[in-house]
Motif scaffolding. Structure first.
Motif, PDB file in Angstrom:
ATOM      1  N   LYS A 200       0.821  -1.207   0.000  1.00  0.00           N
ATOM      2  CA  LYS A 200       0.000   0.000   0.000  1.00  0.00           C
ATOM      3  C   LYS A 200       0.854   1.256   0.000  1.00  0.00           C
ATOM      4  O   LYS A 200       2.036   1.222   0.330  1.00  0.00           O
ATOM      5  CB  LYS A 200      -0.925   0.007   1.222  1.00  0.00           C
ATOM      6  CG  LYS A 200      -0.191   0.004   2.545  1.00  0.00           C
ATOM      7  CD  LYS A 200      -1.147  -0.182   3.720  1.00  0.00           C
ATOM      8  CE  LYS A 200      -2.156   0.933   3.815  1.00  0.00           C
ATOM      9  NZ  LYS A 200      -3.015   0.802   5.034  1.00  0.00           N
ATOM     10  N   GLY A 201       0.225   2.357  -0.409  1.00  0.00           N
ATOM     11  CA  GLY A 201       0.863   3.668  -0.302  1.00  0.00           C
ATOM     12  C   GLY A 201       1.361   4.276  -1.594  1.00  0.00           C
ATOM     13  O   GLY A 201       1.549   5.483  -1.677  1.00  0.00           O
ATOM     14  N   GLY A 202       1.571   3.457  -2.647  1.00  0.00           N
ATOM     15  CA  GLY A 202       2.097   3.999  -3.890  1.00  0.00           C
ATOM     16  C   GLY A 202       1.101   3.880  -5.021  1.00  0.00           C
ATOM     17  O   GLY A 202      -0.060   3.511  -4.822  1.00  0.00           O
ATOM     18  N   HIS A 203       1.547   4.195  -6.220  1.00  0.00           N
ATOM     19  CA  HIS A 203       0.688   4.086  -7.399  1.00  0.00           C
ATOM     20  C   HIS A 203       0.780   2.669  -7.953  1.00  0.00           C
ATOM     21  O   HIS A 203       1.860   2.199  -8.313  1.00  0.00           O
ATOM     22  CB  HIS A 203       1.104   5.086  -8.473  1.00  0.00           C
ATOM     23  CG  HIS A 203       0.315   4.929  -9.738  1.00  0.00           C
ATOM     24  ND1 HIS A 203      -1.017   5.279  -9.822  1.00  0.00           N
ATOM     25  CD2 HIS A 203       0.654   4.430 -10.956  1.00  0.00           C
ATOM     26  CE1 HIS A 203      -1.468   5.019 -11.046  1.00  0.00           C
ATOM     27  NE2 HIS A 203      -0.472   4.504 -11.750  1.00  0.00           N
ATOM     28  N   ASP A 204      -0.344   2.003  -8.042  1.00  0.00           N
ATOM     29  CA  ASP A 204      -0.396   0.612  -8.489  1.00  0.00           C
ATOM     30  C   ASP A 204      -0.925   0.557  -9.925  1.00  0.00           C
ATOM     31  O   ASP A 204      -2.123   0.657 -10.155  1.00  0.00           O
ATOM     32  CB  ASP A 204      -1.298  -0.199  -7.553  1.00  0.00           C
ATOM     33  CG  ASP A 204      -1.301  -1.685  -7.890  1.00  0.00           C
ATOM     34  OD1 ASP A 204      -0.382  -2.123  -8.602  1.00  0.00           O
ATOM     35  OD2 ASP A 204      -2.217  -2.389  -7.435  1.00  0.00           O
ATOM     36  N   ILE A 205      -0.025   0.418 -10.883  1.00  0.00           N
ATOM     37  CA  ILE A 205      -0.445   0.262 -12.285  1.00  0.00           C
ATOM     38  C   ILE A 205      -1.314  -0.982 -12.386  1.00  0.00           C
ATOM     39  O   ILE A 205      -0.957  -2.038 -11.860  1.00  0.00           O
ATOM     40  CB  ILE A 205       0.776   0.137 -13.204  1.00  0.00           C
ATOM     41  CG1 ILE A 205       1.621   1.411 -13.156  1.00  0.00           C
ATOM     42  CG2 ILE A 205       0.341  -0.151 -14.638  1.00  0.00           C
ATOM     43  CD1 ILE A 205       2.935   1.303 -13.900  1.00  0.00           C
ATOM     44  N   SER A 206      -2.444  -0.872 -13.051  1.00  0.00           N
ATOM     45  CA  SER A 206      -3.357  -2.016 -13.149  1.00  0.00           C
ATOM     46  C   SER A 206      -2.742  -3.120 -14.003  1.00  0.00           C
ATOM     47  O   SER A 206      -2.655  -3.004 -15.228  1.00  0.00           O
ATOM     48  CB  SER A 206      -4.695  -1.583 -13.748  1.00  0.00           C
ATOM     49  OG  SER A 206      -5.526  -2.707 -13.938  1.00  0.00           O
ATOM     50  N   GLY A 207      -2.324  -4.205 -13.348  1.00  0.00           N
ATOM     51  CA  GLY A 207      -1.761  -5.334 -14.070  1.00  0.00           C
ATOM     52  C   GLY A 207      -2.791  -6.037 -14.928  1.00  0.00           C
ATOM     53  O   GLY A 207      -2.466  -6.544 -16.005  1.00  0.00           O
ATOM     54  N   HIS A 208      -4.051  -6.059 -14.472  1.00  0.00           N
ATOM     55  CA  HIS A 208      -5.115  -6.690 -15.255  1.00  0.00           C
ATOM     56  C   HIS A 208      -5.340  -5.926 -16.557  1.00  0.00           C
ATOM     57  O   HIS A 208      -5.457  -6.527 -17.632  1.00  0.00           O
ATOM     58  CB  HIS A 208      -6.412  -6.737 -14.444  1.00  0.00           C
ATOM     59  CG  HIS A 208      -6.523  -7.928 -13.553  1.00  0.00           C
ATOM     60  ND1 HIS A 208      -5.471  -8.384 -12.797  1.00  0.00           N
ATOM     61  CD2 HIS A 208      -7.561  -8.773 -13.295  1.00  0.00           C
ATOM     62  CE1 HIS A 208      -5.851  -9.449 -12.105  1.00  0.00           C
ATOM     63  NE2 HIS A 208      -7.118  -9.717 -12.393  1.00  0.00           N
ATOM     64  N   VAL A 209      -5.433  -4.602 -16.459  1.00  0.00           N
ATOM     65  CA  VAL A 209      -5.634  -3.791 -17.663  1.00  0.00           C
ATOM     66  C   VAL A 209      -4.463  -3.976 -18.621  1.00  0.00           C
ATOM     67  O   VAL A 209      -4.644  -4.159 -19.833  1.00  0.00           O
ATOM     68  CB  VAL A 209      -5.799  -2.300 -17.294  1.00  0.00           C
ATOM     69  CG1 VAL A 209      -5.732  -1.413 -18.531  1.00  0.00           C
ATOM     70  CG2 VAL A 209      -7.121  -2.082 -16.569  1.00  0.00           C
ATOM     71  N   PHE A 210      -3.254  -3.942 -18.083  1.00  0.00           N
ATOM     72  CA  PHE A 210      -2.053  -4.129 -18.903  1.00  0.00           C
ATOM     73  C   PHE A 210      -2.087  -5.463 -19.636  1.00  0.00           C
ATOM     74  O   PHE A 210      -1.899  -5.532 -20.854  1.00  0.00           O
ATOM     75  CB  PHE A 210      -0.814  -4.045 -18.012  1.00  0.00           C
ATOM     76  CG  PHE A 210       0.452  -4.503 -18.675  1.00  0.00           C
ATOM     77  CD1 PHE A 210       1.109  -3.699 -19.587  1.00  0.00           C
ATOM     78  CD2 PHE A 210       0.986  -5.754 -18.400  1.00  0.00           C
ATOM     79  CE1 PHE A 210       2.276  -4.125 -20.216  1.00  0.00           C
ATOM     80  CE2 PHE A 210       2.145  -6.195 -19.014  1.00  0.00           C
ATOM     81  CZ  PHE A 210       2.788  -5.373 -19.927  1.00  0.00           C
ATOM     82  N   LEU A 211      -2.345  -6.539 -18.901  1.00  0.00           N
ATOM     83  CA  LEU A 211      -2.335  -7.882 -19.481  1.00  0.00           C
ATOM     84  C   LEU A 211      -3.429  -8.045 -20.533  1.00  0.00           C
ATOM     85  O   LEU A 211      -3.172  -8.558 -21.634  1.00  0.00           O
ATOM     86  CB  LEU A 211      -2.525  -8.917 -18.375  1.00  0.00           C
ATOM     87  CG  LEU A 211      -2.843 -10.346 -18.825  1.00  0.00           C
ATOM     88  CD1 LEU A 211      -1.658 -10.955 -19.547  1.00  0.00           C
ATOM     89  CD2 LEU A 211      -3.257 -11.217 -17.637  1.00  0.00           C
ATOM     90  N   LEU A 212      -4.640  -7.630 -20.218  1.00  0.00           N
ATOM     91  CA  LEU A 212      -5.766  -7.848 -21.120  1.00  0.00           C
ATOM     92  C   LEU A 212      -5.625  -7.048 -22.406  1.00  0.00           C
ATOM     93  O   LEU A 212      -5.976  -7.530 -23.490  1.00  0.00           O
ATOM     94  CB  LEU A 212      -7.073  -7.498 -20.405  1.00  0.00           C
ATOM     95  CG  LEU A 212      -7.431  -8.430 -19.242  1.00  0.00           C
ATOM     96  CD1 LEU A 212      -8.581  -7.852 -18.422  1.00  0.00           C
ATOM     97  CD2 LEU A 212      -7.778  -9.825 -19.752  1.00  0.00           C
ATOM     98  N   ILE A 213      -5.105  -5.838 -22.321  1.00  0.00           N
ATOM     99  CA  ILE A 213      -4.890  -5.032 -23.529  1.00  0.00           C
ATOM    100  C   ILE A 213      -3.720  -5.576 -24.330  1.00  0.00           C
ATOM    101  O   ILE A 213      -3.803  -5.728 -25.558  1.00  0.00           O
ATOM    102  CB  ILE A 213      -4.667  -3.559 -23.166  1.00  0.00           C
ATOM    103  CG1 ILE A 213      -5.955  -2.954 -22.613  1.00  0.00           C
ATOM    104  CG2 ILE A 213      -4.184  -2.762 -24.383  1.00  0.00           C
ATOM    105  CD1 ILE A 213      -5.828  -1.513 -22.160  1.00  0.00           C
TER     106      ILE A 213
END
Length: 332
Positions: A200-213
């Motif tokens: 927690k505490g930082g910016h979490d790039i969406s791994g699901h969005v990245f993978l699916l795209i």
């Protein structure tokens, strides 16, 4: 029906411009540089626009839906508590998330190789076209590994999280919190969860969005020529030739009778159908991710990171002959 012959455009000195070795079955003709080779065609732009549109649609739904808006949401786990999930697809344990998205690159790879092996447009055996298609898959797979799995240590997603102030914090029991100073040094989300902490505490790039795209767009770009039956993708992909001229590449059609065409295209159709099926399910899960998980900015950065890898593999070669000689282009 006449057969379209491969022609070479004339250079300024009156001599024909040699065709690039990466396009043995295409027609190349010079054209005004009205559009950069590094930009998508109209058809490609239309397909690419589906992704930000889907994320926008999902975000609007999550904002306007009373059920979704009022459901508790855990920002640390990026999910709704199972007992308060507004939809089956809002639960991380839903069957599609567990057996499809979580192993999404397996399904992408399976669909890709079924298409490449069954599509006779790649020629027979280990042809140059087939090898270059596999090199493109390897390049995109490398980007997936770097972003989500490993990059000389933690992957880019975890490095970005730490860079933006994120850390691992133990939350499950009071006794474990005594070692929090040590767990804050854990570099990956997986390592943090292994010791009972939360990331927690930082910016979490969406791994699901990245993978699916990334996975669905890879399949789209590879099967488009088979779907349109024209390597130019209707309005033509532009490329930069070795002499700096901008050219348009289009398909060279073969002349064969109807029976031969049916026999030759039957396995190709099977490969395309499976790939499109995987793409369709990925699109649906992208919509579900946009509707129930992550903040809009986390989804947006997932989109950008995916597009950067796709551009390097599918658009950069059009403007750089040296890269195109290695990776080629889908359909040529």
């Amino acid at each position: 029906m006449s057969t379209k012959r491969r022609t070479a455009p004339a250079a300024s000195n009156g001599q024909p411009v040699p065709l690039t070795s990466s396009m043995p079955s295409s027609t190349i003709r010079t054209s005004p540089a009205s559009r950069s080779p590094l930009l998508p065609t109209r058809l490609e732009a239309l397909l690419i626009s589906i992704y930000p549109s889907t994320l926008l649609l999902g975000s609007i739904f999550s904002t306007l839906s009373p059920t979704t808006r009022s459901a508790p949401y855990n920002a640390s786990s990026q999910s709704h508590p199972p007992e308060f999930a507004p939809s089956y697809f809002a639960q991380k344990r839903n069957i599609f998330n567990v057996y499809f998205v979580k192993i999404g690159w397996f399904w992408t790879t399976l669909a890709f190789f079924i298409f490449v092996l069954l599509n006779q447009g790649f020629g027979s055996g280990l042809s140059k076209r087939r090898v270059r298609a596999i090199l493109r898959w390897m390049s995109v797979t490398l980007w997936w590994v770097v972003v989500t799995q490993w990059f000389f240590g933690p992957p880019l997603i975890d490095r970005g999280f730490r860079f933006t102030g994120g850390q691992c914090e133990l939350v499950k029991n009071e006794g474990a919190r005594e070692g929090m100073s040590e767990t804050r040094e854990l570099l990956t989300a997986a390592a943090c969860k292994a010791v009972g902490g939360t990331w927690k505490g930082g910016h979490d790039i969406s791994g699901h969005v990245f993978l699916l795209i990334l996975g669905s767009a890879l399949l789209w770009f590879e099967v488009l020529p088979a779907l349109t039956r024209a390597e130019g993708l209707r309005d033509g992909r532009r490329i930069m030739l070795n002499d700096g001229k901008v050219a348009s590449v289009a398909v060279e059609k073969d002349e064969r009778d109807e029976k031969e065409r049916d026999d030759r295209e039957r396995p190709t159709t099977k490969g395309v159908k499976f790939a499109i099926g995987v793409v369709g399910l990925m699109w649906w899960m992208l919509l579900m991710t946009a509707s129930y998980f992550h903040t809009w900015f986390e989804k947006f950065t997932g989109l950008l990171v995916a597009f950067s890898g796709l551009w390097a593999v599918y658009f950069l070669p059009r403007g750089v002959p040296e890269v195109r000689a290695v990776l080629g282009m889908p359909g040529v």
